[in-house]
Design a protein around this motif. Structure first.
Motif, PDB file in Angstrom:
ATOM      1  N   LEU A 110       0.849  -1.189   0.000  1.00  0.00           N
ATOM      2  CA  LEU A 110       0.000   0.000   0.000  1.00  0.00           C
ATOM      3  C   LEU A 110       0.885   1.239   0.000  1.00  0.00           C
ATOM      4  O   LEU A 110       1.808   1.348   0.807  1.00  0.00           O
ATOM      5  CB  LEU A 110      -0.898  -0.003   1.238  1.00  0.00           C
ATOM      6  CG  LEU A 110      -1.724   1.255   1.500  1.00  0.00           C
ATOM      7  CD1 LEU A 110      -2.736   1.469   0.381  1.00  0.00           C
ATOM      8  CD2 LEU A 110      -2.416   1.139   2.855  1.00  0.00           C
ATOM      9  N   VAL A 111       0.612   2.160  -0.908  1.00  0.00           N
ATOM     10  CA  VAL A 111       1.410   3.377  -1.014  1.00  0.00           C
ATOM     11  C   VAL A 111       0.496   4.541  -1.382  1.00  0.00           C
ATOM     12  O   VAL A 111      -0.541   4.344  -2.020  1.00  0.00           O
ATOM     13  CB  VAL A 111       2.531   3.193  -2.066  1.00  0.00           C
ATOM     14  CG1 VAL A 111       1.945   2.994  -3.454  1.00  0.00           C
ATOM     15  CG2 VAL A 111       3.526   4.335  -2.037  1.00  0.00           C
ATOM     16  N   GLN A 112       0.886   5.734  -0.969  1.00  0.00           N
ATOM     17  CA  GLN A 112       0.112   6.915  -1.325  1.00  0.00           C
ATOM     18  C   GLN A 112       0.423   7.338  -2.755  1.00  0.00           C
ATOM     19  O   GLN A 112       1.509   7.049  -3.284  1.00  0.00           O
ATOM     20  CB  GLN A 112       0.425   8.058  -0.369  1.00  0.00           C
ATOM     21  CG  GLN A 112      -0.143   7.866   1.024  1.00  0.00           C
ATOM     22  CD  GLN A 112       0.023   9.091   1.886  1.00  0.00           C
ATOM     23  OE1 GLN A 112       0.944   9.886   1.685  1.00  0.00           O
ATOM     24  NE2 GLN A 112      -0.861   9.259   2.849  1.00  0.00           N
TER      25      GLN A 112
ATOM     26  N   VAL B 259      -2.754   1.848  -4.429  1.00  0.00           N
ATOM     27  CA  VAL B 259      -2.318   3.244  -4.372  1.00  0.00           C
ATOM     28  C   VAL B 259      -3.493   4.071  -3.873  1.00  0.00           C
ATOM     29  O   VAL B 259      -4.545   4.125  -4.513  1.00  0.00           O
ATOM     30  CB  VAL B 259      -1.859   3.740  -5.747  1.00  0.00           C
ATOM     31  CG1 VAL B 259      -1.314   5.167  -5.627  1.00  0.00           C
ATOM     32  CG2 VAL B 259      -0.806   2.812  -6.325  1.00  0.00           C
ATOM     33  N   SER B 260      -3.300   4.711  -2.730  1.00  0.00           N
ATOM     34  CA  SER B 260      -4.374   5.524  -2.146  1.00  0.00           C
ATOM     35  C   SER B 260      -4.247   6.970  -2.603  1.00  0.00           C
ATOM     36  O   SER B 260      -3.142   7.476  -2.830  1.00  0.00           O
ATOM     37  CB  SER B 260      -4.309   5.448  -0.630  1.00  0.00           C
ATOM     38  OG  SER B 260      -3.089   5.991  -0.164  1.00  0.00           O
ATOM     39  N   SER B 261      -5.392   7.627  -2.724  1.00  0.00           N
ATOM     40  CA  SER B 261      -5.402   9.025  -3.186  1.00  0.00           C
ATOM     41  C   SER B 261      -5.257  10.004  -2.040  1.00  0.00           C
ATOM     42  O   SER B 261      -5.335   9.632  -0.874  1.00  0.00           O
ATOM     43  CB  SER B 261      -6.701   9.306  -3.949  1.00  0.00           C
ATOM     44  OG  SER B 261      -7.803   9.042  -3.122  1.00  0.00           O
TER      45      SER B 261
ATOM     46  N   ASP C  83      -3.264   2.812 -10.833  1.00  0.00           N
ATOM     47  CA  ASP C  83      -2.282   1.720 -10.920  1.00  0.00           C
ATOM     48  C   ASP C  83      -2.634   0.581  -9.973  1.00  0.00           C
ATOM     49  O   ASP C  83      -1.981  -0.470 -10.000  1.00  0.00           O
ATOM     50  CB  ASP C  83      -0.878   2.237 -10.571  1.00  0.00           C
ATOM     51  CG  ASP C  83      -0.349   3.224 -11.586  1.00  0.00           C
ATOM     52  OD1 ASP C  83       0.251   4.236 -11.165  1.00  0.00           O
ATOM     53  OD2 ASP C  83      -0.524   2.991 -12.798  1.00  0.00           O
ATOM     54  N   THR C  84      -3.639   0.765  -9.148  1.00  0.00           N
ATOM     55  CA  THR C  84      -4.051  -0.261  -8.208  1.00  0.00           C
ATOM     56  C   THR C  84      -4.512  -1.514  -8.951  1.00  0.00           C
ATOM     57  O   THR C  84      -5.381  -1.453  -9.817  1.00  0.00           O
ATOM     58  CB  THR C  84      -5.183   0.251  -7.309  1.00  0.00           C
ATOM     59  OG1 THR C  84      -4.685   1.320  -6.500  1.00  0.00           O
ATOM     60  CG2 THR C  84      -5.719  -0.859  -6.419  1.00  0.00           C
ATOM     61  N   ALA C  85      -3.902  -2.640  -8.614  1.00  0.00           N
ATOM     62  CA  ALA C  85      -4.205  -3.905  -9.285  1.00  0.00           C
ATOM     63  C   ALA C  85      -3.365  -5.008  -8.659  1.00  0.00           C
ATOM     64  O   ALA C  85      -2.451  -4.737  -7.870  1.00  0.00           O
ATOM     65  CB  ALA C  85      -3.904  -3.819 -10.783  1.00  0.00           C
ATOM     66  N   VAL C  86      -3.657  -6.231  -9.055  1.00  0.00           N
ATOM     67  CA  VAL C  86      -2.743  -7.332  -8.775  1.00  0.00           C
ATOM     68  C   VAL C  86      -1.769  -7.398  -9.940  1.00  0.00           C
ATOM     69  O   VAL C  86      -2.180  -7.443 -11.103  1.00  0.00           O
ATOM     70  CB  VAL C  86      -3.490  -8.671  -8.623  1.00  0.00           C
ATOM     71  CG1 VAL C  86      -2.490  -9.804  -8.404  1.00  0.00           C
ATOM     72  CG2 VAL C  86      -4.483  -8.595  -7.471  1.00  0.00           C
ATOM     73  N   TYR C  87      -0.494  -7.395  -9.630  1.00  0.00           N
ATOM     74  CA  TYR C  87       0.550  -7.427 -10.648  1.00  0.00           C
ATOM     75  C   TYR C  87       1.107  -8.847 -10.762  1.00  0.00           C
ATOM     76  O   TYR C  87       1.489  -9.459  -9.753  1.00  0.00           O
ATOM     77  CB  TYR C  87       1.654  -6.444 -10.295  1.00  0.00           C
ATOM     78  CG  TYR C  87       1.267  -5.015 -10.583  1.00  0.00           C
ATOM     79  CD1 TYR C  87       0.288  -4.372  -9.826  1.00  0.00           C
ATOM     80  CD2 TYR C  87       1.857  -4.309 -11.626  1.00  0.00           C
ATOM     81  CE1 TYR C  87      -0.086  -3.068 -10.116  1.00  0.00           C
ATOM     82  CE2 TYR C  87       1.491  -3.004 -11.912  1.00  0.00           C
ATOM     83  CZ  TYR C  87       0.516  -2.390 -11.150  1.00  0.00           C
ATOM     84  OH  TYR C  87       0.145  -1.103 -11.440  1.00  0.00           O
TER      85      TYR C  87
END
Length: 124
Positions: free
Chosen positions: A11-13, A122-124, A90-94
């Motif tokens: 999890l990242v901003q 990715v949080s807003s 960009d939030t997804a399973v990679y």
């Protein structure tokens, strides 16, 4: 048996960075290319980036050009994806994939092996 194992998700901003890693193992494993795809809920798996070992050519989806960088070490069957300036979209399973037959790197069905995936949020 060939196994691909991804790591580095989390999890990242928005605006932050993550580095994904993928290691392939298995007897006599050789690949022509390795790539990254992603899949968001309710969407199809989409191409993100790939590297072809012969010549070192790299490929990127338009949506990540200038933000993501793929690299790797063929001898170690390892590929990385450095993701900068991350956006909520960009939030997804990679997923990491390996392709053995020199086919198009942009098409998921051309990949012979896949990892289990790593979640990037990715949080807003």
């Amino acid at each position: 048996q060939v196994q691909l194992v991804e790591s580095g998700g989390g999890l990242v901003q928005a605006g932050g960075s993550l580095r994904l890693s993928c290691v392939a193992s298995g007897r006599t494993f050789r690949s022509y290319a390795m790539g990254w795809f992603r899949q968001a809920p309710g969407k199809e798996r989409e191409f993100v980036s790939a590297i072809r070992w012969s010549g070192g050519s790299t490929y990127y989806a338009d949506s990540v050009k200038g933000r993501f960088t793929i690299s790797g070490e063929n001898a170690k069957n390892t590929v990385y994806l450095q993701m900068n300036s991350l956006k909520p979209e960009d939030t997804a399973v990679y997923y990491c994939g390996a392709e053995r037959s020199s086919r198009s790197v942009f098409i998921a069905s051309n990949y012979d092996y896949w990892g289990q995936g790593t979640q990037v949020t990715v949080s807003s």
